[in-house]
Write an enzyme that holds these catalytic residues in place. Structure first.
Site, PDB file in Angstrom:
ATOM      1  N   ASN A   9     -74.910 -66.427   6.761  1.00 22.59           N
ATOM      2  CA  ASN A   9     -75.174 -67.388   5.900  1.00 22.59           C
ATOM      3  C   ASN A   9     -74.312 -66.951   4.638  1.00 22.59           C
ATOM      4  O   ASN A   9     -74.404 -66.120   3.943  1.00 22.59           O
ATOM      5  CB  ASN A   9     -76.542 -67.252   5.340  1.00 22.59           C
ATOM      6  CG  ASN A   9     -76.882 -68.191   4.056  1.00 22.59           C
ATOM      7  OD1 ASN A   9     -75.809 -68.943   3.836  1.00 22.59           O
ATOM      8  ND2 ASN A   9     -77.991 -68.488   3.366  1.00 22.59           N
ATOM      9  N   LYS A  11     -73.404 -68.634   2.223  1.00 18.68           N
ATOM     10  CA  LYS A  11     -73.995 -69.007   0.832  1.00 18.68           C
ATOM     11  C   LYS A  11     -72.719 -69.836   0.134  1.00 18.68           C
ATOM     12  O   LYS A  11     -71.878 -70.454   0.816  1.00 18.68           O
ATOM     13  CB  LYS A  11     -74.702 -68.058   0.004  1.00 18.68           C
ATOM     14  CG  LYS A  11     -75.667 -67.325   0.842  1.00 18.68           C
ATOM     15  CD  LYS A  11     -76.663 -66.129   0.046  1.00 18.68           C
ATOM     16  CE  LYS A  11     -77.552 -65.824   0.997  1.00 18.68           C
ATOM     17  NZ  LYS A  11     -78.548 -64.762   0.297  1.00 18.68           N
ATOM     18  N   HIS A  95     -84.254 -72.469   2.518  1.00 17.42           N
ATOM     19  CA  HIS A  95     -83.905 -71.082   2.002  1.00 17.42           C
ATOM     20  C   HIS A  95     -84.323 -71.010   0.758  1.00 17.42           C
ATOM     21  O   HIS A  95     -84.639 -71.807  -0.175  1.00 17.42           O
ATOM     22  CB  HIS A  95     -82.180 -71.079   1.886  1.00 17.42           C
ATOM     23  CG  HIS A  95     -81.896 -69.533   1.839  1.00 17.42           C
ATOM     24  ND1 HIS A  95     -81.896 -69.004   0.417  1.00 17.42           N
ATOM     25  CD2 HIS A  95     -81.315 -68.780   2.616  1.00 17.42           C
ATOM     26  CE1 HIS A  95     -81.606 -67.863   0.647  1.00 17.42           C
ATOM     27  NE2 HIS A  95     -81.211 -67.438   2.019  1.00 17.42           N
ATOM     28  N   GLU A  97     -83.446 -69.521  -1.875  1.00 14.20           N
ATOM     29  CA  GLU A  97     -82.803 -69.892  -3.153  1.00 14.20           C
ATOM     30  C   GLU A  97     -82.687 -71.445  -3.158  1.00 14.20           C
ATOM     31  O   GLU A  97     -82.719 -71.722  -4.596  1.00 14.20           O
ATOM     32  CB  GLU A  97     -81.189 -69.569  -2.715  1.00 14.20           C
ATOM     33  CG  GLU A  97     -80.979 -68.057  -2.875  1.00 14.20           C
ATOM     34  CD  GLU A  97     -79.822 -67.350  -2.106  1.00 14.20           C
ATOM     35  OE1 GLU A  97     -79.090 -68.152  -1.526  1.00 14.20           O
ATOM     36  OE2 GLU A  97     -79.989 -66.021  -1.970  1.00 14.20           O
ATOM     37  N   GLU A 167     -87.622 -64.500   5.584  1.00 12.08           N
ATOM     38  CA  GLU A 167     -86.709 -63.614   4.592  1.00 12.08           C
ATOM     39  C   GLU A 167     -87.725 -63.383   3.442  1.00 12.08           C
ATOM     40  O   GLU A 167     -87.770 -64.359   2.529  1.00 12.08           O
ATOM     41  CB  GLU A 167     -85.602 -64.597   4.023  1.00 12.08           C
ATOM     42  CG  GLU A 167     -84.573 -65.008   5.392  1.00 12.08           C
ATOM     43  CD  GLU A 167     -83.392 -65.281   4.803  1.00 12.08           C
ATOM     44  OE1 GLU A 167     -82.306 -64.834   5.263  1.00 12.08           O
ATOM     45  OE2 GLU A 167     -83.171 -66.201   3.721  1.00 12.08           O
ATOM     46  N   GLY A 173     -80.545 -59.618  -0.879  1.00 17.03           N
ATOM     47  CA  GLY A 173     -79.163 -59.300  -1.982  1.00 17.03           C
ATOM     48  C   GLY A 173     -79.656 -58.223  -2.703  1.00 17.03           C
ATOM     49  O   GLY A 173     -78.836 -57.919  -3.763  1.00 17.03           O
ATOM     50  N   SER A 213     -80.946 -58.238   3.424  1.00 13.31           N
ATOM     51  CA  SER A 213     -80.418 -56.923   3.260  1.00 13.31           C
ATOM     52  C   SER A 213     -80.201 -56.442   4.775  1.00 13.31           C
ATOM     53  O   SER A 213     -80.334 -55.091   4.604  1.00 13.31           O
ATOM     54  CB  SER A 213     -80.962 -56.025   2.149  1.00 13.31           C
ATOM     55  OG  SER A 213     -80.991 -56.551   0.841  1.00 13.31           O
TER      56      SER A 213
END
Ligand code: 13P
Length: 254
Positions: A9, A11, A95, A97, A167, A173, A213
């Site tokens: 991904n 992003k 996702h 985010e 996730e 991250g 990660s």
């Protein structure tokens, strides 16, 4: 036997020229690799160029979001048929985010997921708890809520065509990967839930990726877990070499 699936991904990173450069490098590194589904998800603006660079290769292209309506007055949105037109075969939906910053809810995830399936795209549906939820002992409640809400109303046949990405938000991250045991526990829970919601066949078929990660160093111990079928990779997919290493390590450790 579920075929492993590794997706990158990207992003909101990479111009189309930068994206083509990575795609070309991946092509060289991964040309002989079979037995694993490989997917890269560039931003919308690089979808077409990356699809073209990867034509007839063993690396598929996915988008990072999709709108549920096919066309019309929805300024700024992109539909499933437009994604297909650009060569996408997968699409990430829900996702964290998007849930966190763009008001995504289970209901909208469900609409996107259905639109993707209706157009023959494979949705990669993201679920997972944040740190406060984990610390409050709510991990399984959150996963259950995300799965039940996002997959509401799907037939067994439709559910069998999706990919789920677990996730945990606290691992994204941050460099703080879930331990293989933590991830396995969540994946096994998701698989049991799929059996309850659909059937043992669906639960046995659906691939569940871990994301958060993932690196060339930790992929082997994660993918060795019985219910971890792949990875959704963020930061380590932004360069060809670590991503290709993850793909190869996943294959040899499964
Ligand atoms: P990182 O691999 O950078 O933690 O990102 C994971 C992710 O969000 C993939 O969708």
């Amino acid at each position: 036997m579920r075929k492993p699936i590794i997706a990158g991904n990207w992003k909101m990173n990479k111009t189309s020229l930068e994206a083509i450069a990575i795609a070309e490098e991946l092509k060289r590194d991964l040309v002989d690799v079979g037995g694993v589904d490989i997917v890269v998800c560039p931003p919308f603006t690089a979808l077409q160029s990356v699809s073209e660079a990867l034509t007839d290769m063993n690396i598929a292209v996915g988008a990072q979001n999709v709108h549920w309506v096919d066309n019309g007055a929805f300024t700024g949105e992109i539909s499933a048929s437009m994604l297909k037109d650009f060569g996408a075969r997968y699409v990430i939906v829900g996702h964290s985010e998007r849930r966190q910053y763009f008001g995504e809810t289970n209901e909208t995830v469900n609409k996107r997921l259905r639109a993707a399936l209706a157009h023959g795209l494979t949705p990669i549906v993201c679920v997972g708890e944040n740190l406060a939820e984990r610390e409050a002992g709510k991990t399984f409640d959150v996963i259950k809520n995300h799965c039940e809400g996002s997959l509401a109303g799907l037939s067994g046949d439709e559910a069998g065509r999706i990919v789920i990405a677990y996730e945990p938000v606290w691992a994204i991250g941050t460099g703080r990967t879930a331990t293989p045991q933590q991830a396995q526990e969540a994946h096994a829970f998701i698989r049991q839930l799929l059996e309850k919601l659909f059937s043992a066949d669906v639960a046995g078929d659906v691939r569940i990726q871990y994301g958060g990660s993932v690196t060339p160093e930790n992929i082997a111990s994660l993918i060795a877990q019985p219910d971890i079928d792949g990875a959704l990779v963020g930061g380590a997919s932004l360069k060809a070499q670590p991503f290709a290493t993850i793909v190869k390590a996943a294959l040899s450790s499964k």
